[in-house]
Design an enzyme around this catalytic site. Structure first.
Site, PDB file in Angstrom:
ATOM      1  N   THR A 127       0.912  -1.232  -0.045  1.00 21.73           N
ATOM      2  CA  THR A 127      -0.114   0.002   0.193  1.00 21.73           C
ATOM      3  C   THR A 127       0.883   1.375  -0.141  1.00 21.73           C
ATOM      4  OG1 THR A 127      -1.483   1.371   1.385  1.00 21.73           O
ATOM      5  CG2 THR A 127      -0.329  -0.370   2.534  1.00 21.73           C
ATOM      6  N   TYR A 151      -1.493   0.093  10.438  1.00 17.29           N
ATOM      7  CA  TYR A 151      -1.920  -0.543   9.304  1.00 17.29           C
ATOM      8  C   TYR A 151      -0.686  -0.390   8.253  1.00 17.29           C
ATOM      9  CZ  TYR A 151      -3.498  -1.153   4.672  1.00 17.29           C
ATOM     10  OH  TYR A 151      -3.953  -1.535   3.252  1.00 17.29           O
TER      11      TYR A 151
HETATM   12  N1  NAD Z   1      -8.841  -0.902  -0.950  1.00 14.34           N
HETATM   13  C1  NAD Z   1      -7.879  -0.344  -0.749  1.00 14.34           C
HETATM   14  O1  NAD Z   1      -7.937   0.691  -1.311  1.00 14.34           O
HETATM   15  C2  NAD Z   1      -6.504  -0.985  -0.731  1.00 14.34           C
HETATM   16  C3  NAD Z   1      -5.338   0.089  -0.751  1.00 14.34           C
HETATM   17  C4  NAD Z   1      -4.106  -0.580  -0.368  1.00 14.34           C
HETATM   18  C5  NAD Z   1      -3.785  -2.012  -0.254  1.00 14.34           C
HETATM   19  N2  NAD Z   1      -4.950  -2.539  -0.157  1.00 14.34           N
HETATM   20  C6  NAD Z   1      -4.640  -4.085   0.435  1.00 14.34           C
HETATM   21  O2  NAD Z   1      -5.689  -4.879  -0.460  1.00 14.34           O
HETATM   22  C7  NAD Z   1      -5.840  -6.196   0.185  1.00 14.34           C
HETATM   23  C8  NAD Z   1      -7.392  -6.325  -0.155  1.00 14.34           C
HETATM   24  O3  NAD Z   1      -8.006  -5.194   0.442  1.00 14.34           O
HETATM   25  P1  NAD Z   1     -10.025  -5.217  -0.042  1.00 14.34           P
HETATM   26  O4  NAD Z   1     -10.034  -3.573  -0.068  1.00 14.34           O
HETATM   27  O5  NAD Z   1      -9.869  -5.972  -1.122  1.00 14.34           O
HETATM   28  O6  NAD Z   1     -10.284  -5.475   1.602  1.00 14.34           O
HETATM   29  P2  NAD Z   1     -11.459  -6.601   1.657  1.00 14.34           P
HETATM   30  O7  NAD Z   1     -11.638  -6.371   3.316  1.00 14.34           O
HETATM   31  O8  NAD Z   1     -12.302  -6.296   0.912  1.00 14.34           O
HETATM   32  O9  NAD Z   1     -10.849  -8.150   1.484  1.00 14.34           O
HETATM   33  C9  NAD Z   1     -10.052  -8.633   2.531  1.00 14.34           C
HETATM   34  C10 NAD Z   1     -10.352 -10.198   2.562  1.00 14.34           C
HETATM   35  O10 NAD Z   1      -9.548 -10.747   3.140  1.00 14.34           O
HETATM   36  C11 NAD Z   1     -10.136 -11.934   4.014  1.00 14.34           C
HETATM   37  N3  NAD Z   1      -9.445 -11.944   5.179  1.00 14.34           N
HETATM   38  C12 NAD Z   1      -9.025 -11.027   6.352  1.00 14.34           C
HETATM   39  N4  NAD Z   1      -8.252 -11.602   7.335  1.00 14.34           N
HETATM   40  C13 NAD Z   1      -8.267 -12.974   6.898  1.00 14.34           C
HETATM   41  C14 NAD Z   1      -7.560 -14.045   7.334  1.00 14.34           C
HETATM   42  N5  NAD Z   1      -6.892 -13.982   8.751  1.00 14.34           N
HETATM   43  N6  NAD Z   1      -7.603 -15.168   6.812  1.00 14.34           N
HETATM   44  C15 NAD Z   1      -8.610 -15.386   5.675  1.00 14.34           C
HETATM   45  N7  NAD Z   1      -9.068 -14.382   5.182  1.00 14.34           N
HETATM   46  C16 NAD Z   1      -9.051 -13.234   5.657  1.00 14.34           C
HETATM   47  C17 NAD Z   1     -11.528 -11.114   4.426  1.00 14.34           C
HETATM   48  O11 NAD Z   1     -12.506 -11.959   4.726  1.00 14.34           O
HETATM   49  C18 NAD Z   1     -11.975 -10.389   3.013  1.00 14.34           C
HETATM   50  O12 NAD Z   1     -12.468 -11.196   2.267  1.00 14.34           O
HETATM   51  C19 NAD Z   1      -5.636  -5.875   1.708  1.00 14.34           C
HETATM   52  O13 NAD Z   1      -4.571  -6.587   1.997  1.00 14.34           O
HETATM   53  C20 NAD Z   1      -5.162  -4.249   1.843  1.00 14.34           C
HETATM   54  O14 NAD Z   1      -4.310  -4.072   2.859  1.00 14.34           O
HETATM   55  C21 NAD Z   1      -6.376  -2.287  -0.249  1.00 14.34           C
END
Ligand code: NAD
Length: 341
Positions: A127, A151
């Protein structure tokens, strides 16, 4: 064993967090391109409906090393795309240990399981939050990483674990540092479904559909052209496509790991985004001007030179109105799925 896959191989991929927002788009990108895909997700913030038919789904936690070993064996996993994690910055400030557990410690378990099973390629959702408040914008990958919240630290620590693991073991990795991810699958097969999300475009389309009163604008006195914060919004399907290309790059050069920004390299202010939402929806959404939130940089724009140089990445949706239109179409579909519309 260091088996150099041919780039034309479609090796089995395990997607962690594949029932979540970005992971479910990666699953579609892989599946559409003919890769065998499996998903592990504990459904804490993800949704079973987001995983398409024909994809093996394991409901479980990435800290379950035994389950991981079984999945690797059953699926013949050769690559991991690791999206699973907790993503709410203010929550990470209130409950840092949750983030160091779910994002850092559990990633360690996953990486260890990959090394043990000889899974050679690993793609990690990092990120822009690992940069903290960068002194320069656009931000290059060699800009010092200095997170300002747990985070960001939890993600930077995972990047470091991967760097050290790749030096010591037969594994190469790609850390993709996402900027602001937005939009939804152009065919509305999946999208962002989390209730209470804080992402600007998601919030604005919810407001357009009457699910919220309006949109709060945090900070109107930044050193930007209109005083509101400027961010680099990347369409989630273009981001998913970058993951598939990154995997091909890892397979083509198994000795090389990569850390790359994911953004388009241009920014829009909060007010520009809200104007675009008004334009796309043909409505006027209420805006509430509020003070700055702690730690929000004025401007956060990626320098995309490295991803452009290393991957044959051709974004297809680099257009703010398109991003908003796709987010809106998904929000409507989500209302139907939930029986709200
Ligand atoms: N959304 C953004 O703008 C953004 C920006 C930078 C980085 N990210 C990164 O991208 C990734 C996905 O983000 P997102 O927006 O899709 O979030 P999200 O919450 O929609 O997806 C995360 C998924 O991981 C699952 N999960 C969480 N902990 C778990 C565990 N211990 N075991 C198994 N499953 C688990 C959740 O149920 C969910 O389906 C994350 O790692 C986040 O840090 C997102």
């Amino acid at each position: 064993m260091n088996r150099n896959e041919n780039v034309t191989d479609r090796v089995p991929v395990l997607v962690t967090g594949g029932a979540g927002y970005i992971g479910s788009h990666a699953v579609l990108a892989l599946k559409d391109a003919g890769w065998p895909v499996a998903v592990i997700d504990n459904l804490t913030t993800g949704f079973r409906f987001a995983v398409p038919d024909g994809v093996a789904f394991y409901e479980g936690d990435i800290e379950d090393a035994e389950l991981l070993g079984r999945i690797f064996e059953e699926q013949g996993t050769r690559a991991i795309m690791h999206f699973a994690g907790s993503i709410i910055v203010p929550e990470s400030v209130e409950d840092p240990l949750k983030y160091y557990h779910n994002n850092t410690a559990k990633s360690r378990t996953l990486i260890e399981a990959a090394v043990k099973a000889g899974v050679p390629h690993f793609i990690f959702s990092s990120t822009a939050a690992t940069y903290g408040v960068p002194e320069v914008s656009p931000v290059r990958e060699d800009t010092p990483q200095s997170p300002i919240n747990p985070y960001g630290w939890s993600k930077l620590m995972t990047e470091q674990m991967l760097t050290d693991t790749a030096s010591a073991h037969t594994l190469n990795f790609c850390a993709l540092r996402y900027f602001n991810v937005a939009g939804a699958d152009p065919k509305a097969r999946t999208g962002q479904s989390t209730a209470g999300a804080t992402h600007l475009i998601k919030v604005a389309v919810e407001a357009a559909l009457g699910k919220r009163d309006g949109v709060a604008v945090f900070g109107t006195d930044f050193d930007t052209p209109d005083g509101t914060g400027v961010r680099d919004y990347i369409h989630v399907s273009d981001l998913a496509a970058a993951h598939v290309l990154a995997l091909e790059a890892l397979m083509a050069q198994p000795e090389r790991s990569l850390k790359m920004n994911c953004g388009y390299g241009r920014g829009f202010s909060v007010l520009e985004v809200l104007d675009a939402v008004d334009r796309v929806t043909n409505m006027t959404i209420d805006r509430r001007m509020e003070g700055r939130r702690a730690g929000d940089p004025a401007s956060l724009i990626s320098d995309p030179s490295r991803i452009r140089a290393n991957l044959p990445w051709q974004p297809e949706h680099d257009d703010l109105d398109t991003i908003i239109a796709h987010a809106l179409a998904w929000e409507r579909k989500l209302s139907q799925l939930r029986g709200e519309g």
